[in-house]
Write a protein that holds these residues in place. Structure first.
Motif: not given
Length: 329
Positions: A213-227
């Motif tokens: 991601p770019r230096p000012d990015a905010f990434v929300a990762a919500v799809g994975a919920f198990t190891p």
């Protein structure tokens, strides 16, 4: 002749009535308040494997006045069949009387509280909150995140990437109806340099984002919920750890954040959203401080926040429609 009471009058709310009680900004505010409420108790959720790859989730939580349990099934085999991947309910009780107060639509609560958690994190951590926003995955969580960020952050441009062009175009039409400009792209990684806001909202059966991601990015990762699940490439997570910061939704991510665990990161050492909201974390953005990765795995406390808010909001509408989402936890 006496008429039978409606389900709504009995406190059983369908998808539309549930959504009406959970406005985006109010829900994000309620989640922030819950994180500072020391009466909240959330035991580990129970996950019972079902035949044919499904799971039954039992997720209780309580504070000093409200108790609730989310009871949902997650059926990955329903993808592409027209049947929802998630089905179930959130049952809300008054502690003082033991009375059942509400039954909320489980998929709707899951969709809205997950996106509201991302919204709350973005309020605190995003350096360029106006976007554009890249959404990877065109399911219900993709739409929920678009709505949350448009209504809660003022985003006016949304890029959409999905393995299904038909799903991407369908989501694009829904987002345009919200008043935002939309661009459908075939390659999510190619869109990353253009988008300081990113939300990955897929079933997480395979990596969907690899570009740093770019230096000012905010990434929300919500799809994975198990190891075993991961949406983000290990190199992307390692890049965020080296050049920016990573925040997890709760300490339960230690056992559930497949993206981070597969990248070999020390999840136990990472700040949580509660740390950020309470000001105990150094994860808040500074000028040119690098990208922020927010990893969300789910927690029954988010459902409790939704239950508390729903109890206070009158429902202006009802509908027979039930909704679905791809993020069960």
């Amino acid at each position: 002749m006496l008429l039978a009471p409606s389900l709504t009058s009995l406190g059983v709310l369908d998808a539309a009535a549930t959504a009406a009680r959970l406005p985006w900004s109010d829900l994000a505010d309620e989640i922030a308040a819950l994180l500072q409420d020391h009466t909240v108790a959330v035991p580990p959720r129970a996950v019972l494997p079902l035949a044919q790859g499904g799971s039954l989730f039992v997720m209780p939580a309580t504070d000093q006045s409200v108790a609730m349990t989310k009871l949902i099934t997650f059926t990955p085999g329903n993808a592409g069949t027209g049947r929802p991947s998630i089905q179930g309910d959130v049952v809300v009780f008054d502690i003082a009387t033991g009375e059942r107060r509400l039954v909320l639509d489980g998929p709707t609560v899951t969709a809205r509280r997950t996106a509201a958690v991302s919204l709350l994190a973005a309020r605190h951590l995003a350096q360029t909150p106006q976007g554009p926003l890249l959404i990877v995955g065109a399911g219900v969580q993709g739409l929920a995140h678009a709505e949350a960020f448009i209504h809660g952050l003022g985003v006016r441009e949304v890029w959409i990437a999905s393995r299904s062009s038909a799903s991407a175009e369908a989501l694009a039409a829904q987002v345009r109806a919200l008043g935002a400009q939309v661009r459908v792209v075939a390659d999510a990684d190619a869109a990353v340099p253009h988008c300081p806001l990113i939300a990955t909202c897929t079933t997480a059966s395979a990596v969907v984002l690899s570009a740093p991601p770019r230096p000012d990015a905010f990434v929300a990762a919500v799809g994975a919920f198990t190891p075993a699940m991961a949406e983000l490439a290990p190199a992307l997570c390692q890049h965020a750890a080296r050049h920016g910061r990573i925040v997890v939704d709760t300490s339960d991510a230690l056992h559930e954040a497949g993206d981070l665990l597969q990248a070999g990161l020390d999840v136990a050492a990472l700040p949580t959203l509660a740390d950020v909201v309470s000001g105990l974390s150094a994860a808040a953005p500074t000028h040119h401080s690098g990208p922020v990765l927010f990893k969300s795995c789910g927690w029954a406390g988010w459902d409790l926040a939704a239950a508390r808010l729903a109890l206070r909001h009158a429902s202006p509408t009802t509908s027979a429609t039930r909704s679905s989402t791809t993020t069960p936890a």
